[in-house]
Write a protein that holds these residues in place. Sequence first.
Motif, mmCIF file in Angstrom:
data_model
loop_
_atom_site.group_PDB
_atom_site.id
_atom_site.type_symbol
_atom_site.label_atom_id
_atom_site.label_comp_id
_atom_site.label_asym_id
_atom_site.label_seq_id
_atom_site.Cartn_x
_atom_site.Cartn_y
_atom_site.Cartn_z
ATOM 1 N N MET A 80 0.688 -1.258 -0.065
ATOM 2 C CA MET A 80 -0.108 0.080 -0.227
ATOM 3 C C MET A 80 0.813 1.306 -0.176
ATOM 4 S SD MET A 80 -3.229 0.640 2.357
ATOM 5 C CE MET A 80 -4.576 1.197 1.431
ATOM 6 N N ASP A 81 0.598 1.967 -0.899
ATOM 7 C CA ASP A 81 1.307 3.208 -0.938
ATOM 8 C C ASP A 81 0.597 4.512 -0.204
ATOM 9 O OD1 ASP A 81 2.999 5.508 -1.703
ATOM 10 O OD2 ASP A 81 2.418 5.515 -3.969
ATOM 11 N N THR A 82 1.382 4.595 0.984
ATOM 12 C CA THR A 82 0.597 5.732 2.052
ATOM 13 C C THR A 82 0.708 7.080 1.581
ATOM 14 O OG1 THR A 82 2.325 5.630 3.331
ATOM 15 C CG2 THR A 82 0.709 4.026 4.164
ATOM 16 N N LYS A 83 1.955 7.099 0.679
ATOM 17 C CA LYS A 83 2.287 8.415 0.170
ATOM 18 C C LYS A 83 1.228 8.977 -0.780
ATOM 19 C CE LYS A 83 4.985 11.890 -1.462
ATOM 20 N NZ LYS A 83 4.316 13.032 -1.392
ATOM 21 N N ALA A 84 0.679 8.013 -1.653
ATOM 22 C CA ALA A 84 -0.491 8.249 -2.578
ATOM 23 C C ALA A 84 -1.861 8.538 -1.817
ATOM 24 C CB ALA A 84 -0.709 6.837 -3.587
ATOM 25 N N MET A 85 -2.148 7.893 -0.908
ATOM 26 C CA MET A 85 -3.392 8.081 0.025
ATOM 27 C C MET A 85 -3.161 9.465 0.576
ATOM 28 S SD MET A 85 -5.166 5.456 0.071
ATOM 29 C CE MET A 85 -5.932 5.108 1.587
ATOM 30 N N ALA A 102 0.305 7.000 -8.854
ATOM 31 C CA ALA A 102 0.121 5.870 -8.052
ATOM 32 C C ALA A 102 -0.079 4.516 -8.773
ATOM 33 C CB ALA A 102 -1.442 5.844 -7.327
ATOM 34 N N VAL A 103 -0.796 4.468 -9.926
ATOM 35 C CA VAL A 103 -0.799 3.158 -10.943
ATOM 36 C C VAL A 103 0.676 2.878 -11.368
ATOM 37 C CG1 VAL A 103 -1.761 2.338 -12.852
ATOM 38 C CG2 VAL A 103 -3.149 3.511 -11.309
ATOM 39 N N LYS A 104 1.507 3.927 -11.669
ATOM 40 C CA LYS A 104 2.691 3.737 -12.248
ATOM 41 C C LYS A 104 3.716 2.977 -11.048
ATOM 42 C CE LYS A 104 3.176 7.165 -16.112
ATOM 43 N NZ LYS A 104 3.866 8.432 -16.355
ATOM 44 N N LYS A 105 3.460 3.627 -10.039
ATOM 45 C CA LYS A 105 4.335 3.035 -8.728
ATOM 46 C C LYS A 105 3.817 1.779 -8.516
ATOM 47 C CE LYS A 105 5.835 4.098 -4.073
ATOM 48 N NZ LYS A 105 6.012 5.004 -3.000
ATOM 49 N N ALA A 106 2.657 1.486 -8.310
ATOM 50 C CA ALA A 106 2.017 0.129 -8.151
ATOM 51 C C ALA A 106 2.414 -0.878 -9.238
ATOM 52 C CB ALA A 106 0.518 0.159 -7.975
ATOM 53 N N THR A 107 2.589 -0.409 -10.321
ATOM 54 C CA THR A 107 2.890 -1.663 -11.442
ATOM 55 C C THR A 107 4.485 -1.752 -11.279
ATOM 56 O OG1 THR A 107 1.199 -0.683 -12.924
ATOM 57 C CG2 THR A 107 2.954 -1.621 -14.022
ATOM 58 N N ALA A 108 5.076 -0.754 -10.972
ATOM 59 C CA ALA A 108 6.542 -0.895 -10.917
ATOM 60 C C ALA A 108 6.614 -1.979 -9.828
ATOM 61 C CB ALA A 108 7.441 0.500 -10.572
ATOM 62 N N GLU A 109 6.231 -1.777 -8.630
ATOM 63 C CA GLU A 109 6.247 -2.512 -7.413
ATOM 64 C C GLU A 109 5.719 -3.949 -7.696
ATOM 65 O OE1 GLU A 109 4.241 -0.732 -4.047
ATOM 66 O OE2 GLU A 109 5.694 0.900 -3.870
ATOM 67 N N VAL A 110 4.804 -4.163 -8.289
ATOM 68 C CA VAL A 110 4.165 -5.437 -8.767
ATOM 69 C C VAL A 110 5.194 -6.270 -9.504
ATOM 70 C CG1 VAL A 110 2.408 -6.840 -10.039
ATOM 71 C CG2 VAL A 110 1.911 -5.006 -8.116
ATOM 72 N N THR A 111 5.852 -5.382 -10.581
ATOM 73 C CA THR A 111 6.804 -6.023 -11.489
ATOM 74 C C THR A 111 7.856 -6.205 -10.779
ATOM 75 O OG1 THR A 111 5.867 -4.730 -13.333
ATOM 76 C CG2 THR A 111 8.048 -5.557 -13.660
ATOM 77 N N SER A 112 8.313 -5.737 -9.897
ATOM 78 C CA SER A 112 9.757 -6.129 -9.105
ATOM 79 C C SER A 112 9.488 -7.270 -8.415
ATOM 80 C CB SER A 112 9.789 -4.727 -8.197
ATOM 81 O OG SER A 112 10.942 -5.163 -7.447
ATOM 82 N N ALA A 113 8.114 -7.394 -7.496
ATOM 83 C CA ALA A 113 7.853 -8.517 -6.760
ATOM 84 C C ALA A 113 7.770 -9.707 -7.801
ATOM 85 C CB ALA A 113 6.625 -8.292 -6.057
#
Length: 148
Positions: free
Chosen positions: A21-26, A130-141
């Motif tokens: 969860m990206d709290t910064k985006a929230m 937020a979507v770009k960051k989440a995509t990067a995190e999911v890709t990395s994971a």
Amino acid sequence: MATKTNDLTKMMQDMMSAFPMDTKAMQDAFKTQATLGEKMSKVALEAAEKSTDISSKFAKETLTKIAALSTVKEEPTDYTKAMTDFASAQAEMTAETMAAFAEVAKKVQMETVELMLAAGKDISEDATAAVKKATAEVTSAAKKAAAS
């Protein structure tokens, strides 16, 4: 026979920790929303202030005209003339007052549209980031999981 109860708090914590969860985006979304609320409040308060000024001016002018209307007249026809003058003045003041209220409403409408367009742009930018960051995190994971 004893039954073991599940610790729902622990289950929720485990489940939430499994989802990044990206709290910064929230926080950014909250700030954007709060800023929009502040600006909308400012527009509403300015409109309320102007509307109150318009109403107050109309009331004062009406009372002034009523004071002139209520004075003693020399001739009976003077009462008719005074009443006609009052009605005419009231009709004119009412038209001017309604036009002033319409201007306030028009300004509020224009400012609201501008704010909503700006907020839409800000929210869109926040969502894209937020979507770009989440995509990067999911890709990395996913890469880490594939490497394991």
